[in-house]
Design an enzyme around this catalytic site. Structure first.
Site: not given
Ligand SMILES: [Zn+2]
Length: 289
Positions: A2-3, A54, A279
């Site tokens: 989650p960002e 975050k 990533r």
């Protein structure tokens, strides 16, 4: 993970449903998720919920706070008197009901308006168990290593000028820079990919090669995708749900993230996927230069 838009979605829900509730009991089912003394929060009333990058902070009226990071798969799910009657539970991400085998901490809450026999609950679920909850004095929250090292945040301190100076301060891959929480707080992989696509910038570019006009474009693109993420309630990837256990909607608006092998939304060229800084990185060789 989650960002900013996802964690802000969680924060908005916690702020809406938790404030005014008193914590009556804390049932810790998996000890390593939570640190600090639970006795310091029992009996305290929840007064506000903040977000830093975050990370989340639930502030109590007795000078203590709960600092929380949901990491990959943490969920905070509220059930109780403040919740709406109809909830569209995401059973694929939460399961059929809470608590379940992924529930590691249960906060029992009183009824803020004194409704007899009506209890409320906040559940912390975590499939991968990388998340954490820390009980500490409110004054000590900002000295936690996670909060201390955060870079400026979009919609707060990250002005176009600050963004430009961050970009020009070094010479690393632009995609890697966007993900560095010490440089910019709250941006993660989904929104970095989509922002670079919308700005027409190749994620493999070094920051020193970006022209001023490109930096400006990227700034607007970044704020634009984060705003879209917020408006749609976040991207329901992995296990992300809001505090009612419902899916967000940004995954329906992905610009290039997750589209490896599919046609580019603009030119129909096949979207490439590679790994940068470990990533998944998606880009269109024709639209991103
Ligand atoms: Zn394209």
């Amino acid at each position: 993970m989650p960002e900013l838009p996802e964690v802000e979605t969680i924060r908005l829900g916690l702020q809406k449903y938790l404030v005014g509730h008193k914590i009556q009991d804390v049932d810790v089912r998996l000890k390593r998720i939570i640190s600090g003394e639970t006795k310091n929060i029992t009996g305290a009333i929840i007064i506000s919920v903040e977000r830093f990058g975050k990370g989340l902070v639930i502030n109590l009226d007795n000078g203590y706070s709960l600092a929380i990071h949901v990491k990959m798969t943490g969920q905070l799910i509220y059930r109780g008197v403040n919740a709406p009657k109809i909830i569209h539970l995401s059973t694929s991400k939460v399961g059929e009901d809470v608590p379940n085998k992924w529930t590691h901490v249960i906060f029992s809450l009183d009824s803020p308006r004194g409704e007899a026999g009506k209890s409320s609950t906040l559940f912390y679920n975590d499939l991968r168990q990388f998340g954490w909850i820390k009980i500490l004095k409110t004054e000590d929250v900002q000295s936690l290593p996670f909060f201390k090292g955060l870079g400026p945040e979009p919609f707060k301190d990250l002005t176009p000028e600050v963004f430009e100076s961050i970009i020009k301060a070094g010479n690393i891959l632009i995609k890697v820079l966007l993900l560095d929480q010490k440089r910019i707080g709250g941006v993660g992989n989904i929104y970095a990919n989509d922002a670079l696509f919308n700005a027409g910038i190749d994620p493999r570019r070094k920051t020193k090669s970006l022209r001023d006009s490109e930096i400006k474009k990227l700034y607007s693109a970044l704020l634009g995708v984060l705003k879209k993420g917020l408006e749609t309630g976040g991207a329901s990837e992995l296990r992300f749900v809001n505090v009612l256990g419902e899916d967000g909607g940004y995954q329906k608006h992905f610009r290039i993230y997750g589209r490896g092998g599919k046609p580019c939304l603009i030119c129909k060229t096949e979207v490439k996927k590679m790994f940068l800084g470990g990533r998944g990185t998606y880009f269109c060789e024709k639209c991103q230069r």
